[in-house]
Scaffold this active site. Structure first.
Site, PDB file in Angstrom:
ATOM      1  CG  ASP A  49       3.780  -0.340  -4.013  1.00  0.00           C
ATOM      2  OD1 ASP A  49       4.937  -0.425  -4.450  1.00  0.00           O
ATOM      3  OD2 ASP A  49       2.874   0.260  -4.620  1.00  0.00           O
ATOM      4  CB  SER A  88       5.124  -0.155  -7.693  1.00  0.00           C
ATOM      5  OG  SER A  88       4.041   0.656  -7.322  1.00  0.00           O
TER       6      SER A  88
END
Length: 562
Positions: free
Chosen positions: A452, A338
């Site tokens: 993600d 991320s």
């Protein structure tokens, strides 16, 4: 040799003499089989010089280097004994044994073994005691396993200065460690077995041995490749020869040489050699820095940094990196998920502190984030502006050609598993690791739908630690979720952005303490006062990260010096 053997060292001298009289010498080349599972148990062997592997799962007709079913059960060095259990039980061989080095063995045949059992009670008594101890340690004496201590530097083309790499590796060792360097011109004339005996002696006398191979297909080069515990292969920026499969070099440390090493050529070497790790050494002024980084990684002295996700709180990663640089602490490997993956990418790409600030700020600028699509399809926002911004920073640069080792973690929606990206476009990989479900559409890659990385592993310490290349420092910026109380005293409902960011991190919470425990040091910047969507507070986040790193800078420095 018998007196060093775990199996025979308890024998009285007169019984040792009886055993010696019945031994015969056997030599076996690297890669050859000493015995196969199911063979008759006709002898036991003592390793005099060289190295053997006890294996299982091998496939008929498949070379060991190409066999993905083969697993190594034990590694045996000088003084180790193999094949004795089949002589005692009368059963066939329960596993296969092959030479991983040119080896010299001492053989005691079945008839001589039985004669000693019947004629020398002391032999039978000592054998029973030794075998009982062996069973207690589940199939092998711990002393049998040799340590990893021999490195070979192998050029893959003519004109490569392998001696420079060897000297860089040598310089990476502490002054208190005893390291021997062995070149072709420093050994006496002889065959591979004689060289193997010399190498065994060097390994006993020194902490490490570095073998310097030559480019030509000589006996010395073949010896270096067969004997090394770890290979450092030096690849030029030219495609590998199509006719050379190089099976014995697979699993090496691959060093990509040259100021310009095209991704297509790097990929060809990676596909051919399937290396354990990939390195890059450029030309010019940066060459020495790159060589030192290779040496630190190969010898297990490199610092790895793992950066976790946390939205805007990840600005703290920038402060951590700046503090490390200002204190002269080199980061040789970096990775993350991320926001951590984004910051890691800017560092590995080679941006300086100010450039990193500008790049990360640009990635999360309002004009980039607020590109909504109506009606929403696979996500609320359009990805084009963010991807265009990332390509504007990284261009077409591929991960596999970077001088600093980088990995970026994403999650595959289809297989529900972590995807570790070590090759391909930096921009595409960075985009995938921040594709929050419902906010940004998944990224298509090799039949996967990537989102993600925080969904699966928000702080992927295990990915870094599995490489065993040195200490690992991890930076956790997720923090605890402590919403303020509402008017009724219950936790207030967070905004939609905060809810989505927190939801992404829930999936990786199960890994928790077991993953975190693998870090040598965990930094937890005090980011609890920052909201995860506070992308306008970059300076505040950097200051928090800098303070956290500076507070523990001496601990981090100590990790790099141990």
């Amino acid at each position: 040799m018998l007196e060093k053997s775990q199996l025979f060292r308890l024998l009285p001298e007169e019984v040792l003499d009886l055993v010696k009289a019945r031994l015969s010498e056997v030599t076996i080349g690297a890669g050859d089989w000493l015995m196969r599972k199911g063979d008759a148990g006709d002898a036991l062997y003592i390793v005099d010089a060289g190295r053997l592997e006890v294996v299982r799962g091998e496939q008929a007709g498949v070379a060991p280097e190409d066999d993905d079913q083969l697993s190594v059960l034990r590694v045996l060095g000088p003084g180790a004994t193999v094949g004795e259990l089949a002589l005692v039980t009368g059963d066939v061989r329960s596993a296969s044994v092959r030479a991983s080095r040119d080896s010299s063995l001492l053989r005691l045949g079945f008839d001589d073994f039985r004669d000693l059992i019947e004629s020398a009670p002391a032999f039978a008594h000592a054998l029973t005691a030794a075998l009982g101890r062996q069973l207690q340690v589940s199939g092998g004496f711990p002393e049998d396993a040799p340590a990893t201590k021999t490195i070979a530097v192998v050029p893959l083309a003519e004109g490569i200065n392998s001696d420079a790499i060897a000297q860089a590796v040598l310089a990476a060792f502490d002054s208190g460690e005893d390291v021997a360097v062995l070149r072709r011109d420093s050994v006496e004339q002889g065959d591979a077995v004689a060289w193997g005996r010399a190498l065994d002696e060097l390994e006993q006398e020194h902490d490490w041995v570095i073998l310097v191979a030559e480019h030509t297909a000589s006996d010395w080069r073949r010896f270096c490749v067969r004997q090394a515990d770890r290979l450092i292969c030096l690849a030029p920026p030219q495609r590998p020869p199509a006719e050379r499969l190089m099976p014995r070099l697979r699993g090496c440390e691959l060093v990509l040489l040259g100021e310009n090493h095209p991704a297509a050529i790097a990929d060809a070497w990676l596909d051919l050699l399937r290396p354990r790790a990939r390195h890059r050494v450029r030309a010019g002024a940066r060459r020495n820095d790159d060589l030192e980084r290779v040496a630190r990684r190969v010898t297990g002295r490199s610092l790895g940094l793992v950066l976790g996700g946390g939205g805007a709180r990840g600005f703290a990663h920038l402060g951590v990196l700046e503090a490390l640089e200002e204190n002269g602490i080199a980061v040789d490997r970096i990775g993350g998920a991320s926001m951590g993956g984004i910051v890691a990418s800017t560092f590995a790409f080679g941006l300086n502190a100010q450039q990193r600030r500008q790049a990360v700020k640009g990635f999360f600028a309002a004009r980039v984030r607020h590109r909504y699509q109506l009606p929403p399809r696979s996500a609320l926002a359009r990805p084009e502006a963010a991807l265009e911004t990332m390509h504007g920073v990284f261009g077409d640069q591929q991960i596999e050609t970077l001088p600093i080792d980088l990995f970026i973690v994403a999650a595959d929606l289809i297989a529900a598993e972590m995807v570790v990206q070590r090759r391909g476009s930096i921009a595409d990989a960075a985009m995938s690791t921040v594709s929050i479900p419902a906010i940004l559409p998944p990224r298509r890659a090799n039949g996967k739908l990537l989102v993600d990385g925080g969904l699966i592993r928000n702080l992927p310490i295990d990915v870094m630690a599995d490489m065993a290349e040195g200490p690992v420092v991890a930076v956790e910026v997720g923090g605890r979720f402590e919403p303020p109380p509402g008017h009724d005293g219950a936790p207030a409902l967070p905004a939609i952005g905060e809810t989505l960011m927190r939801s992404v991190m829930l999936g990786s919470a199960a890994a928790g303490s077991s993953v975190v425990a693998r870090a040598d040091l965990l930094l937890e910047p005090e980011v609890s006062g920052m909201k995860m969507m506070a992308f306008g507070e970059i300076d505040h986040g950097i200051a928090i990260g800098r303070a956290a790193a500076e507070q523990r800078i001496e601990e981090i420095r100590a990790l790099t010096q141990r």
